[in-house]
Scaffold this motif. Structure first.
Motif, PDB file in Angstrom:
ATOM      1  N   ASP A 426      46.064  43.723  41.208  1.00  0.00           N
ATOM      2  CA  ASP A 426      46.171  42.410  40.559  1.00  0.00           C
ATOM      3  C   ASP A 426      44.906  41.613  40.852  1.00  0.00           C
ATOM      4  O   ASP A 426      44.680  41.185  41.978  1.00  0.00           O
ATOM      5  CB  ASP A 426      47.406  41.669  41.081  1.00  0.00           C
ATOM      6  CG  ASP A 426      47.601  40.319  40.398  1.00  0.00           C
ATOM      7  OD1 ASP A 426      46.848  40.012  39.449  1.00  0.00           O
ATOM      8  OD2 ASP A 426      48.504  39.573  40.817  1.00  0.00           O
ATOM      9  N   PHE A 427      44.096  41.399  39.825  1.00  0.00           N
ATOM     10  CA  PHE A 427      42.844  40.662  39.984  1.00  0.00           C
ATOM     11  C   PHE A 427      42.969  39.211  39.529  1.00  0.00           C
ATOM     12  O   PHE A 427      42.014  38.440  39.666  1.00  0.00           O
ATOM     13  CB  PHE A 427      41.731  41.348  39.191  1.00  0.00           C
ATOM     14  CG  PHE A 427      41.311  42.681  39.763  1.00  0.00           C
ATOM     15  CD1 PHE A 427      40.383  42.759  40.788  1.00  0.00           C
ATOM     16  CD2 PHE A 427      41.867  43.861  39.289  1.00  0.00           C
ATOM     17  CE1 PHE A 427      40.002  43.980  41.316  1.00  0.00           C
ATOM     18  CE2 PHE A 427      41.488  45.090  39.810  1.00  0.00           C
ATOM     19  CZ  PHE A 427      40.559  45.150  40.832  1.00  0.00           C
ATOM     20  N   GLY A 428      44.118  38.849  38.977  1.00  0.00           N
ATOM     21  CA  GLY A 428      44.290  37.470  38.533  1.00  0.00           C
ATOM     22  C   GLY A 428      43.499  37.165  37.269  1.00  0.00           C
ATOM     23  O   GLY A 428      43.118  38.070  36.519  1.00  0.00           O
ATOM     24  N   ASP A 429      43.251  35.876  37.048  1.00  0.00           N
ATOM     25  CA  ASP A 429      42.521  35.480  35.845  1.00  0.00           C
ATOM     26  C   ASP A 429      41.614  34.295  36.149  1.00  0.00           C
ATOM     27  O   ASP A 429      41.695  33.686  37.213  1.00  0.00           O
ATOM     28  CB  ASP A 429      43.488  35.124  34.716  1.00  0.00           C
ATOM     29  CG  ASP A 429      44.320  33.900  35.031  1.00  0.00           C
ATOM     30  OD1 ASP A 429      43.854  32.773  34.745  1.00  0.00           O
ATOM     31  OD2 ASP A 429      45.433  34.043  35.590  1.00  0.00           O
ATOM     32  N   ILE A 433      41.602  33.955  31.272  1.00  0.00           N
ATOM     33  CA  ILE A 433      40.896  35.199  30.956  1.00  0.00           C
ATOM     34  C   ILE A 433      41.145  36.187  32.096  1.00  0.00           C
ATOM     35  O   ILE A 433      40.757  35.915  33.247  1.00  0.00           O
ATOM     36  CB  ILE A 433      39.377  34.958  30.806  1.00  0.00           C
ATOM     37  CG1 ILE A 433      39.097  33.927  29.713  1.00  0.00           C
ATOM     38  CG2 ILE A 433      38.658  36.271  30.525  1.00  0.00           C
ATOM     39  CD1 ILE A 433      37.683  33.407  29.708  1.00  0.00           C
ATOM     40  N   PRO A 434      41.809  37.316  31.833  1.00  0.00           N
ATOM     41  CA  PRO A 434      42.042  38.289  32.908  1.00  0.00           C
ATOM     42  C   PRO A 434      40.729  38.721  33.547  1.00  0.00           C
ATOM     43  O   PRO A 434      39.726  38.931  32.848  1.00  0.00           O
ATOM     44  CB  PRO A 434      42.731  39.455  32.195  1.00  0.00           C
ATOM     45  CG  PRO A 434      43.342  38.856  30.972  1.00  0.00           C
ATOM     46  CD  PRO A 434      42.387  37.769  30.551  1.00  0.00           C
ATOM     47  N   ARG A 435      40.744  38.857  34.869  1.00  0.00           N
ATOM     48  CA  ARG A 435      39.515  39.290  35.551  1.00  0.00           C
ATOM     49  C   ARG A 435      39.253  40.776  35.354  1.00  0.00           C
ATOM     50  O   ARG A 435      38.119  41.237  35.565  1.00  0.00           O
ATOM     51  CB  ARG A 435      39.598  38.983  37.046  1.00  0.00           C
ATOM     52  CG  ARG A 435      39.422  37.504  37.386  1.00  0.00           C
ATOM     53  CD  ARG A 435      39.166  37.318  38.880  1.00  0.00           C
ATOM     54  NE  ARG A 435      38.003  38.075  39.316  1.00  0.00           N
ATOM     55  CZ  ARG A 435      38.017  38.942  40.337  1.00  0.00           C
ATOM     56  NH1 ARG A 435      39.123  39.178  41.024  1.00  0.00           N
ATOM     57  NH2 ARG A 435      36.907  39.594  40.670  1.00  0.00           N
ATOM     58  N   LEU A 436      40.275  41.535  34.980  1.00  0.00           N
ATOM     59  CA  LEU A 436      40.093  42.960  34.687  1.00  0.00           C
ATOM     60  C   LEU A 436      40.396  43.191  33.220  1.00  0.00           C
ATOM     61  O   LEU A 436      41.513  42.946  32.745  1.00  0.00           O
ATOM     62  CB  LEU A 436      41.020  43.821  35.549  1.00  0.00           C
ATOM     63  CG  LEU A 436      40.897  45.341  35.312  1.00  0.00           C
ATOM     64  CD1 LEU A 436      39.520  45.848  35.734  1.00  0.00           C
ATOM     65  CD2 LEU A 436      41.995  46.108  36.050  1.00  0.00           C
TER      66      LEU A 436
END
Length: 533
Positions: A426-429, A433-436
């Protein structure tokens, strides 16, 4: 019998496999593949003279793709292709009307498989040129042609081709037989290969999006759904579509594996309600994962490994993929696979994690205003393209560490099966905007290029001036041709790993460093520090 093969990243001892391939390739198969390549060069000498011939061009693509790592391990099939190659060469020679004064043009295969193997041992990669640096660039070119052929094969299946690209295949293959060719002559061909591969990836992208629509961000279930099941591994979307059509209403759930994961983002494929999820991870874990899939399994392109006895009876191959003793499906009738799935016990109801895919260039550029605003405001400081091939060799945990340690104000673009190193995290946003952002398959490097070009246009700078860094992993020949495309575009400062190709000599490596500043990965911490300052 000995062999020598150094075309993949897992080449034994970092130099080459000389007893048996790490991929499972035996010396007889290696010799037959070398023989087929030699035959394709002989064919090309005449094909280059007579112009476009649809039968010869199609065979050339299939022949090259057959020799890509983890595609065809069946000696008899390769022997049959060698015979077909000779027949086509003789047809092309007759069409040309005279013999060509080149020893390779005189090639004629033995009548039996053992004889073809013996001949193949005389035409290994180390026989391509006496100068090791020229031989190194010839290898780069040949692996580029093999990778480009893989992408062209998918495009041709969807009815797309390009005469200029096909002419280049024949020209380049023929040119590798010129013993007097200079180093920069071959370098020029390798760079030209990168240029034509951009065309091929564009063709394939258009074929995919015209047929199935532009990918859209889509959650993909990693758990299982109760019912009978088929697992589809590889890259070919048309083949997946046919299986989806033929299993409608039969109570069979379809799962993707490996590079098929991005299929879930295409509207024309996700509309099938029985396309239910993705099972397993990257190709190198198939032996342990497939043993736990109680359904039918089918490969449609490269990435097959030696199958375990626990699932061989449920395994099928299709297209150019083959393994001795594994059932092969010819054509588009998948009833044998469907019947096997119905015989199997199927999977339990076991919901799991969901991950996102479908961030092709159309989806990303659809929110370009938000991305540009986030960069200008400082909310997004940097973009990393972290992706490429995965593999079993040690050192690939680097990519997991790099993604995990990338600062929270950076965005990670990813593609190909290398993303399985971190796509469940889970990289968040950043501002929604999703970080991945999972761009797709290896051939979807085209989307990554389009995103980079669009951003450069928005900021009125060159791609190399963007806050964008490419940290790539490679395994086989499709990664080689994508690298050639990036070099053709003038993209510099690429980090490549986990090891540099064994077929690149020190002098050629120095050329790449001096002209493109390509460098090997070191540690995640050191590389992040060097990139971000």
């Amino acid at each position: 019998m000995s062999m020598f093969c150094n075309q993949c990243e897992q080449a034994a001892n970092g130099t080459g496999c000389n007893i048996s391939g790490v991929c499972g390739k035996k010396p007889d198969v290696a010799a037959l593949q070398d023989h087929l390549i030699y035959g394709l060069k002989s064919l090309a000498l005449y094909a280059d003279k007579i112009g476009r011939n649809a039968e010869i061009d199609r065979f050339t693509i299939e022949g090259l793709f057959t020799t890509v790592t983890n595609v065809d391990f069946e000696p008899a099939r390769i022997g049959g292709m060698i015979k077909q190659c000779y027949e086509l060469k003789e047809k092309a020679k007759a069409a040309y009307g005279s013999a060509i004064a080149n020893p390779v043009a005189d090639w004629k295969p033995a009548e039996d498989l053992a004889g073809m193997v013996n001949q193949g041992e005389q035409h290994g990669i180390n026989t391509q040129h006496v100068n090791e640096d020229i031989r190194s660039v010839i290898e780069i070119l040949m692996y580029g042609l093999k990778g480009m052929a893989a992408y062209m094969d998918h495009a041709m299946i969807l009815g797309r081709t390009d005469d200029e690209v096909m002419a280049f295949f024949q020209k380049a293959l023929a040119a590798t037989t010129n013993a007097s060719a200079g180093l920069m002559d071959v370098v020029g061909l390798a760079m030209e290969c990168g240029k034509h591969n951009l065309t091929v990836m564009g063709l394939l992208n258009a074929a995919h999006t015209d047929t199935y629509g532009h990918p859209v961000p889509t959650p993909v279930q990693l758990g299982t759904k109760s019912g009978k099941a088929i697992l589809v591994s590889g890259h070919d979307l048309k083949m997946l579509e046919e299986i989806l059509k033929q299993t409608e209403g039969k109570g069979i759930n379809i799962y993707t594996h490996g590079e098929m994961l991005p299929a879930h983002g295409y509207p024309g494929l996700k509309k099938y309600s029985h396309l239910v999820g993705n099972f397993g991870g990257a190709w190198q874990d198939q032996a342990k994962e497939f043993a736990n899939f109680p359904g039918a399994i089918i490969f449609n392109t490269n990435c097959i490994q030696r199958p375990s006895d626990s699932y061989t009876d449920r395994l099928f191959t299709w297209g150019l993929v083959a393994w001795p003793g594994v059932k092969h499906v010819d054509g588009w009738d998948f009833s044998a696979v469907i019947n096997k799935a119905l015989e199997c016990p199927g999977l339990p109801e076991n919901p799991g994690q969901e991950i996102l895919t479908g961030f092709g260039h159309n989806a990303v550029l659809g929110v370009a205003d938000k991305v540009i605003a986030a960069v200008k405001s400082g909310d997004i400081k940097h973009f990393f393209l972290v992706g490429g091939c995965d593999g079993a060799k040690s050192g690939r945990n680097y990519y997991t560490e790099f993604a995990e340690k990338a600062p929270k104000d950076t965005v990670i673009l990813t593609l190909a099966c290398g993303k399985y190193r971190f796509n469940k995290l889970d990289f968040g946003d950043i501002g929604g905007i999703p970080r991945l952002l999972d761009i797709g398959q290896c051939n979807d490097a085209y989307s990554a290029i389009q995103i980079a070009v669009a951003l450069a246009g928005a900021f009125e700078c060159g791609v190399n001036d963007l806050p964008l860094s490419m940290v790539l992993s490679w395994y086989e020949q499709k990664a080689v041709v994508i690298l050639l495309t990036l070099l053709h575009l003038g993209i510099k400062n690429i980090k490549l790993g986990p090891t540099l190709p064994a077929f690149i000599t020190p002098n050629i490596l120095n050329f790449l460093v001096e002209n493109f500043n390509i460098g090997p990965i070191t540690t995640a911490e050191a590389d992040l520090k060097a990139i971000l300052g």
